[in-house]
Design a protein around this motif. Structure first.
Motif, PDB file in Angstrom:
ATOM      1  N   GLU A  91       7.034  22.650  -0.309  1.00 28.45           N
ATOM      2  CA  GLU A  91       6.593  21.386   0.277  1.00 28.45           C
ATOM      3  C   GLU A  91       7.371  20.219  -0.320  1.00 28.45           C
ATOM      4  N   ASP A  92       7.674  19.240   0.540  1.00 28.88           N
ATOM      5  CA  ASP A  92       8.229  17.963   0.114  1.00 28.88           C
ATOM      6  C   ASP A  92       7.103  16.940   0.166  1.00 28.88           C
ATOM      7  N   ILE A  93       7.387  15.767  -0.317  1.00 28.90           N
ATOM      8  CA  ILE A  93       6.415  14.677  -0.281  1.00 28.90           C
ATOM      9  C   ILE A  93       6.986  13.564   0.589  1.00 28.90           C
ATOM     10  N   ILE A  94       6.165  13.020   1.486  1.00 28.39           N
ATOM     11  CA  ILE A  94       6.536  11.823   2.230  1.00 28.39           C
ATOM     12  C   ILE A  94       5.786  10.661   1.585  1.00 28.39           C
ATOM     13  N   VAL A  95       6.548   9.701   1.051  1.00 24.03           N
ATOM     14  CA  VAL A  95       5.965   8.521   0.433  1.00 24.03           C
ATOM     15  C   VAL A  95       6.056   7.383   1.448  1.00 24.03           C
ATOM     16  N   ARG A  96       4.918   6.787   1.751  1.00 21.96           N
ATOM     17  CA  ARG A  96       4.840   5.704   2.745  1.00 21.96           C
ATOM     18  C   ARG A  96       4.447   4.419   2.027  1.00 21.96           C
ATOM     19  N   VAL A  97       5.275   3.379   2.194  1.00 23.40           N
ATOM     20  CA  VAL A  97       5.004   2.088   1.572  1.00 23.40           C
ATOM     21  C   VAL A  97       4.843   1.054   2.676  1.00 23.40           C
ATOM     22  N   ARG A 121      11.397  10.671   2.150  1.00 21.72           N
ATOM     23  CA  ARG A 121      11.125  12.073   1.827  1.00 21.72           C
ATOM     24  C   ARG A 121      11.594  12.323   0.404  1.00 21.72           C
ATOM     25  N   VAL A 122      10.722  12.894  -0.412  1.00 27.03           N
ATOM     26  CA  VAL A 122      11.038  13.240  -1.785  1.00 27.03           C
ATOM     27  C   VAL A 122      10.962  14.751  -1.900  1.00 27.03           C
ATOM     28  N   GLN A 123      12.054  15.362  -2.333  1.00 30.82           N
ATOM     29  CA  GLN A 123      12.058  16.812  -2.491  1.00 30.82           C
ATOM     30  C   GLN A 123      11.527  17.162  -3.876  1.00 30.82           C
ATOM     31  N   HIS A 178       0.869  -1.172   0.000  1.00 30.88           N
ATOM     32  CA  HIS A 178       0.000   0.000   0.000  1.00 30.88           C
ATOM     33  C   HIS A 178       0.906   1.223   0.000  1.00 30.88           C
ATOM     34  N   ALA A 179       0.834   2.019  -1.052  1.00 35.31           N
ATOM     35  CA  ALA A 179       1.656   3.224  -1.157  1.00 35.31           C
ATOM     36  C   ALA A 179       0.768   4.450  -1.042  1.00 35.31           C
ATOM     37  N   THR A 180       1.144   5.362  -0.158  1.00 34.85           N
ATOM     38  CA  THR A 180       0.423   6.621   0.010  1.00 34.85           C
ATOM     39  C   THR A 180       1.452   7.741   0.065  1.00 34.85           C
ATOM     40  N   GLN A 181       0.986   8.953  -0.119  1.00 37.25           N
ATOM     41  CA  GLN A 181       1.888  10.093   0.002  1.00 37.25           C
ATOM     42  C   GLN A 181       1.147  11.270   0.601  1.00 37.25           C
ATOM     43  N   ARG A 182       1.938  12.125   1.251  1.00 37.63           N
ATOM     44  CA  ARG A 182       1.370  13.331   1.850  1.00 37.63           C
ATOM     45  C   ARG A 182       2.380  14.464   1.720  1.00 37.63           C
ATOM     46  N   ASP A 183       1.868  15.684   1.702  1.00 42.97           N
ATOM     47  CA  ASP A 183       2.725  16.858   1.618  1.00 42.97           C
ATOM     48  C   ASP A 183       3.135  17.306   3.009  1.00 42.97           C
ATOM     49  N   VAL A 184       4.388  17.720   3.137  1.00 34.44           N
ATOM     50  CA  VAL A 184       4.909  18.250   4.396  1.00 34.44           C
ATOM     51  C   VAL A 184       5.785  19.458   4.068  1.00 34.44           C
ATOM     52  N   PRO A 185       5.963  20.374   5.020  1.00 38.85           N
ATOM     53  CA  PRO A 185       6.858  21.510   4.757  1.00 38.85           C
ATOM     54  C   PRO A 185       8.276  21.023   4.445  1.00 38.85           C
ATOM     55  N   ALA A 186       8.899  21.667   3.453  1.00 38.92           N
ATOM     56  CA  ALA A 186      10.262  21.297   3.057  1.00 38.92           C
ATOM     57  C   ALA A 186      11.236  21.615   4.185  1.00 38.92           C
ATOM     58  N   LEU A 187      12.275  20.807   4.289  1.00 35.52           N
ATOM     59  CA  LEU A 187      13.271  21.012   5.334  1.00 35.52           C
ATOM     60  C   LEU A 187      14.119  22.251   5.076  1.00 35.52           C
ATOM     61  N   ASP A 188      14.421  22.538   3.797  1.00 35.46           N
ATOM     62  CA  ASP A 188      15.307  23.653   3.490  1.00 35.46           C
ATOM     63  C   ASP A 188      14.592  24.997   3.423  1.00 35.46           C
ATOM     64  N   ASP A 189      13.310  25.011   3.108  1.00 34.16           N
ATOM     65  CA  ASP A 189      12.560  26.263   3.020  1.00 34.16           C
ATOM     66  C   ASP A 189      11.081  25.949   3.226  1.00 34.16           C
ATOM     67  N   PRO A 190      10.503  26.369   4.380  1.00 35.28           N
ATOM     68  CA  PRO A 190       9.112  25.997   4.707  1.00 35.28           C
ATOM     69  C   PRO A 190       8.050  26.549   3.755  1.00 35.28           C
ATOM     70  N   GLN A 191       8.413  27.508   2.870  1.00 33.64           N
ATOM     71  CA  GLN A 191       7.406  27.973   1.910  1.00 33.64           C
ATOM     72  C   GLN A 191       7.147  26.927   0.828  1.00 33.64           C
TER      73      GLN A 191
END
Length: 185
Positions: free
Chosen positions: A70-76, A156-158, A55-68
């Motif tokens: 977003e990065d993606i967290i992919v969960r498998v 984490r995918v930038q 089961h693969a899902t993804q969600r947006d989270v604030p980027a580590l280098d610049d909070p304006q």
């Protein structure tokens, strides 16, 4: 990643709840130490097998280098069938093995399964291994307990928000330059 030690300890607690054996008489198999005195049980994870599709899902989270940004967290979440060899030794071995059959219907076992996020699949037939041991008869029984579990990995995918480009034609040599900015829409 599967934590095999924690999984075996959970199955040990299930065996204690189902059989009534003392907790210190239900051990993780192959410990390299002496066996407990009296009736006891040894549990060992023998064959985790992947089944179905992850089961693969993804969600947006604030980027580590610049909070304006977003990065993606992919969960498998990979699903497994976990086979545990459960071995009972000495007096009451066969009866203790039989106590695991349909133990998933008992409330203490249900609670342990829920808290460990495991599902009950089935119990194999009981192998009565009673025989001569050190010159005397010793009762022994073995079965395989199959549970469902999952292993979760997150990455984490930038995202790329800005890309510069430069294009030159072969005939005229004209050059175009620009930037694509993901924030501009």
């Amino acid at each position: 990643m599967l934590d095999t030690k924690a999984l075996c300890k959970t199955v040990c607690r299930i065996v204690v709840a189902a059989t009534g054996l003392p907790a210190d008489h239900v051990i993780v198999g192959d410990p390299g130490g002496p066996a407990p005195a009296g009736s006891y049980c040894a549990v060992r994870l023998q064959n985790p097998e992947q089944f179905g599709q992850a089961h693969a899902t993804q969600r947006d989270v604030p980027a580590l280098d610049d909070p304006q940004y977003e990065d993606i967290i992919v969960r498998v979440a990979t699903q497994f069938t976990l086979g545990f060899s459960v071995n009972f030794y000495r007096d009451g071995a066969v009866a203790n093995a039989a106590a695991l059959c349909e133990a998933n219907k008992r409330e203490p076992v249900k609670s342990l399964l829920r808290s460990a996020k495991l599902g009950w699949s089935r119990v194999s037939g009981i192998n009565n291994l009673t025989g001569l041991y050190q010159g005397g008869m010793e009762e022994r029984a073995q079965l395989t307990l199959y549970l469902y579990g999952e292993s979760i990995a997150e990455d984490r995918v930038q995202r790329i928000y800005r890309v510069g480009f430069e294009v030159q034609t072969e005939q005229s040599g004209a050059i175009a330059q620009g930037e694509v900015n993901g924030l501009s829409g």
